[in-house]
Design a protein around this motif. Structure first.
Motif, mmCIF file in Angstrom:
data_model
loop_
_atom_site.group_PDB
_atom_site.id
_atom_site.type_symbol
_atom_site.label_atom_id
_atom_site.label_comp_id
_atom_site.label_asym_id
_atom_site.label_seq_id
_atom_site.Cartn_x
_atom_site.Cartn_y
_atom_site.Cartn_z
ATOM 1 N N SER A 89 0.605 -6.807 -14.623
ATOM 2 C CA SER A 89 0.994 -7.366 -13.327
ATOM 3 C C SER A 89 0.751 -6.344 -12.222
ATOM 4 O O SER A 89 1.014 -5.159 -12.402
ATOM 5 C CB SER A 89 2.467 -7.779 -13.330
ATOM 6 O OG SER A 89 2.596 -9.033 -13.938
ATOM 7 N N VAL A 90 0.252 -6.804 -11.097
ATOM 8 C CA VAL A 90 0.012 -5.901 -9.971
ATOM 9 C C VAL A 90 0.764 -6.387 -8.740
ATOM 10 O O VAL A 90 1.204 -7.530 -8.665
ATOM 11 C CB VAL A 90 -1.505 -5.794 -9.623
ATOM 12 C CG1 VAL A 90 -2.266 -5.116 -10.746
ATOM 13 C CG2 VAL A 90 -2.102 -7.156 -9.306
ATOM 14 N N ASP A 91 0.881 -5.497 -7.769
ATOM 15 C CA ASP A 91 1.537 -5.818 -6.506
ATOM 16 C C ASP A 91 0.673 -6.817 -5.743
ATOM 17 O O ASP A 91 -0.460 -6.515 -5.394
ATOM 18 C CB ASP A 91 1.700 -4.528 -5.697
ATOM 19 C CG ASP A 91 2.398 -4.768 -4.370
ATOM 20 O OD1 ASP A 91 2.726 -5.932 -4.062
ATOM 21 O OD2 ASP A 91 2.609 -3.782 -3.641
ATOM 22 N N GLU A 92 1.226 -8.002 -5.489
ATOM 23 C CA GLU A 92 0.405 -9.021 -4.830
ATOM 24 C C GLU A 92 0.436 -8.922 -3.307
ATOM 25 O O GLU A 92 -0.120 -9.753 -2.616
ATOM 26 C CB GLU A 92 0.814 -10.414 -5.314
ATOM 27 C CG GLU A 92 2.256 -10.511 -5.685
ATOM 28 C CD GLU A 92 2.573 -11.716 -6.571
ATOM 29 O OE1 GLU A 92 2.982 -12.718 -5.988
ATOM 30 O OE2 GLU A 92 2.416 -11.646 -7.801
ATOM 31 N N ARG A 93 1.090 -7.888 -2.778
ATOM 32 C CA ARG A 93 1.172 -7.771 -1.319
ATOM 33 C C ARG A 93 0.008 -6.996 -0.708
ATOM 34 O O ARG A 93 -0.111 -6.913 0.509
ATOM 35 C CB ARG A 93 2.493 -7.092 -0.919
ATOM 36 C CG ARG A 93 3.711 -7.952 -1.194
ATOM 37 C CD ARG A 93 4.976 -7.273 -0.723
ATOM 38 N NE ARG A 93 5.176 -5.969 -1.383
ATOM 39 C CZ ARG A 93 5.942 -5.793 -2.449
ATOM 40 N NH1 ARG A 93 6.578 -6.810 -2.991
ATOM 41 N NH2 ARG A 93 6.069 -4.593 -2.984
ATOM 42 N N THR A 94 -0.849 -6.421 -1.545
ATOM 43 C CA THR A 94 -1.970 -5.649 -0.996
ATOM 44 C C THR A 94 -2.968 -6.573 -0.307
ATOM 45 O O THR A 94 -3.062 -7.759 -0.620
ATOM 46 C CB THR A 94 -2.699 -4.861 -2.100
ATOM 47 O OG1 THR A 94 -3.215 -5.802 -3.048
ATOM 48 C CG2 THR A 94 -1.764 -3.897 -2.803
#
Length: 115
Positions: free
Chosen positions: A83-88
């Motif tokens: 899972s990655v930060d989706e705010r980038t």
């Protein structure tokens, strides 16, 4: 007529229609998977795998508001299985892009769902 009147259509049939249509609306190199949402009879789940070195996969929930309109929700983004930060910015940009393609797909699938 309730809001699920169009879902006299089998959810799996709908998912199949999406699975064959979505690849025509997204970038050719990207891959899409579509399956029925088990928890919601008027929704589908869509996963789009980004082509190339980025190795992202975007998981969307596509809920039918009515036979013409879908609500697209980004559930999760993974990169190489994490899972990655989706705010980038890059993720937001891609997600926006895919949402647009998903709406295009909904339009295209309408011809199947509307008879």
């Amino acid at each position: 007529m309730g809001h699920s009147d169009f879902l006299d259509m089998d959810q799996q049939v709908l998912a199949n229609a999406w699975a064959s249509t979505l690849p025509t609306t997204i970038n050719q190199a990207d891959q899409a998977e579509v399956w029925p949402d088990e928890g919601d009879p008027s929704a589908l789940r869509v996963t789009i795998h980004t082509a190339g070195h980025q190795d992202y996969s975007f998981d969307f929930k596509v809920g039918y508001v009515d036979s013409r309109e879908v609500h697209v929700e980004l559930i999760d983004v993974e990169k190489a299985g994490q899972s990655v930060d989706e705010r980038t910015d890059i993720i937001q940009q891609l997600a926006l892009d895919y949402k647009r393609h998903i709406h295009e797909c909904a339009q295209a699938v309408q011809s199947i769902t509307n008879h």
